[in-house]
Design a protein around this motif. Structure first.
Motif, PDB file in Angstrom:
ATOM      1  N   TYR A  77       0.830  -1.204   0.000  1.00  0.00           N
ATOM      2  CA  TYR A  77       0.000   0.000   0.000  1.00  0.00           C
ATOM      3  C   TYR A  77       0.868   1.258   0.000  1.00  0.00           C
ATOM      4  O   TYR A  77       0.557   2.232  -0.713  1.00  0.00           O
TER       5      TYR A  77
ATOM      6  N   SER B 125       2.513   1.863  -3.536  1.00  0.00           N
ATOM      7  CA  SER B 125       1.550   2.290  -4.548  1.00  0.00           C
ATOM      8  C   SER B 125       1.098   3.728  -4.316  1.00  0.00           C
ATOM      9  O   SER B 125       1.026   4.532  -5.262  1.00  0.00           O
TER      10      SER B 125
ATOM     11  N   VAL C  86      -0.205   1.308 -11.124  1.00  0.00           N
ATOM     12  CA  VAL C  86       0.137   1.003  -9.730  1.00  0.00           C
ATOM     13  C   VAL C  86      -1.033   1.330  -8.805  1.00  0.00           C
ATOM     14  O   VAL C  86      -1.231   0.677  -7.778  1.00  0.00           O
ATOM     15  N   TRP C  87      -1.822   2.332  -9.159  1.00  0.00           N
ATOM     16  CA  TRP C  87      -3.001   2.684  -8.368  1.00  0.00           C
ATOM     17  C   TRP C  87      -3.972   1.511  -8.282  1.00  0.00           C
ATOM     18  O   TRP C  87      -4.664   1.328  -7.266  1.00  0.00           O
TER      19      TRP C  87
ATOM     20  N   ALA D  44      -3.049  -1.608  -8.298  1.00  0.00           N
ATOM     21  CA  ALA D  44      -2.388  -2.778  -7.724  1.00  0.00           C
ATOM     22  C   ALA D  44      -3.016  -3.240  -6.411  1.00  0.00           C
ATOM     23  O   ALA D  44      -3.241  -4.446  -6.222  1.00  0.00           O
TER      24      ALA D  44
END
Length: 394
Positions: A156, A159, A310-311, A313
């Motif tokens: 977390y 990202s 990546v957001w 992910a």
């Protein structure tokens, strides 16, 4: 050390985030932890739920007024308008998932208590009838839970840092305000996922213990049948083996009831959060397509596309871990039932409030649905672009 004490740090964090309305109290003259009702925690939970609901409703009305103002003004480009809509959809979906998690934690608080009470009975039978080292099993579960928590926090953090850094490079952006409003529900929903992961892993660990005990019992029976023994000792071995088989069957029935409690306790959260993850993944993929189509292949544009990927992910990772963990737990129960055929009529399954089963088939469904909706959105976008180009040519 009982299971509640082993998971005490997790429960403390969940109390702060309104996902655990129980107070942990040490019992007198004995080891362990008892659950006591806390009206302060319940009041805290209902207060936060009411405030979050009001804030979500206010955000919806405010967004509608902003959209009316933007429809009048022509300064905003089409791609920026679509990006604003995508961000708004993700924010609303995350807030709804946050509200569902808070409401379920308060509404199903008695089921949470029944879950750990049933778990205590299962561990007692494992230690008494099957001579399982329950303390070592709980210590192993605590170490695994801590390691998973560290990996999840690291994912977390990476990202969010990457997406925040990429958006801050954009000129004139107001993304930090949006990010702050999005971050708190995201973390609470992630913690709710971690609660589900931990409960599922608890079930899987007990099933694996039963499977090992049953396999050892089969080996003992095979070795005893090959050796020549007296009839009295052979009958004693068979009687002990029958008692262990009965114990395995009884423990499995309790585990099956434990899974039913798990589905009641977390079913709504699984339904809403999986739906929110599907919405976030689909909208992010559509947004990346638009950026890739109109990008100039500059480092900044590439960074924006990577940051959007990546957001998604955390959303993709949560669905992937949940599906794999539930599927492997169900497969462990199936292997156990194949060894003891009396258990075939009690198959374990993890359900999202009865709407669908959570296993690997969920991944195939999400991939297929995401692909279908992306094709539809891309076709609409390309047809609108073609119609806009034709009207400008005229």
């Amino acid at each position: 050390m009982d299971t509640l004490r082993a998971l005490k740090p997790l429960h403390r964090v969940c109390q702060v985030c309104n996902l655990w309305p129980w107070r942990l109290v040490p019992p007198p003259d004995t080891e362990g932890v008892l659950l006591r009702r806390s009206r302060w925690l319940e009041l805290y939970g209902w207060t936060v739920l009411t405030a979050a609901s009001g804030f979500t409703a206010y955000g919806l009305f405010q967004e509608s007024s902003v959209q009316v103002a933007n429809s009048v003004a022509d300064s905003e480009s089409a791609i920026s308008s679509i990006g604003h809509t995508v961000d708004f959809i993700q924010l609303v979906g995350m807030r709804v998932a946050h509200l569902a998690a808070l409401l379920e934690a308060l509404w199903q608080r008695q089921v949470q208590r029944e879950f750990f009470a049933e778990l205590g009975e299962i561990d007692h039978q494992l230690a008494k009838a099957l001579r399982v080292d329950v303390e070592a099993m709980r210590l192993q579960m605590r170490r695994q839970t801590t390691r998973r928590a560290v990996w999840m926090l690291w994912g977390y953090a990476v990202s969010q840092i990457l997406i925040l850094g990429a958006k801050l490079l954009a000129p004139g952006t107001s993304f930090p305000v949006y990010w702050i409003c999005y971050l708190l529900p995201l973390l609470v929903c992630g913690l709710r996922y971690f609660q589900i992961f931990t409960a599922t892993q608890i079930v899987r660990q007990r099933l694996e213990v039963l499977l090992v005990a049953l396999q050892q019992l089969q080996l003992q029976q095979k070795s005893s049948s090959e050796e020549e023994e007296e009839s009295q000792s052979q009958s004693d071995v068979e009687e002990a083996a029958m008692e262990q088989l009965i114990a395995v069957r009884l423990v499995y029935q309790r585990v099956w009831a434990l899974v039913a409690l798990l589905n009641r306790c977390y079913g709504l959260s699984m339904l809403i959060q999986v739906g929110n993850d599907f919405l976030a993944i689909t909208s992010n993929c559509y947004w990346m397509f638009l950026n890739f189509r109109q990008s100039a292949a500059s480092p900044y544009d590439i960074l924006q596309i990577v940051a959007s990927a990546v957001w998604s992910a955390p959303h993709l990772g949560n669905v992937l871990v949940l599906s794999l963990l539930c599927d492997r737990t169900a497969q462990c129960a199936t292997r156990l039932a194949l060894c003891l055929h009396q258990l075939l009529h009690q198959r374990l399954h993890f359900s999202a409030a009865g709407f669908f089963n959570v296993d690997c088939t969920l991944l195939y469904t999400i991939v297929g649905a995401t692909t279908t909706y992306l094709i539809i959105l891309i076709q609409f976008h390309m047809s609108e672009s073609t119609m806009g180009g034709g009207s400008n040519g005229e």
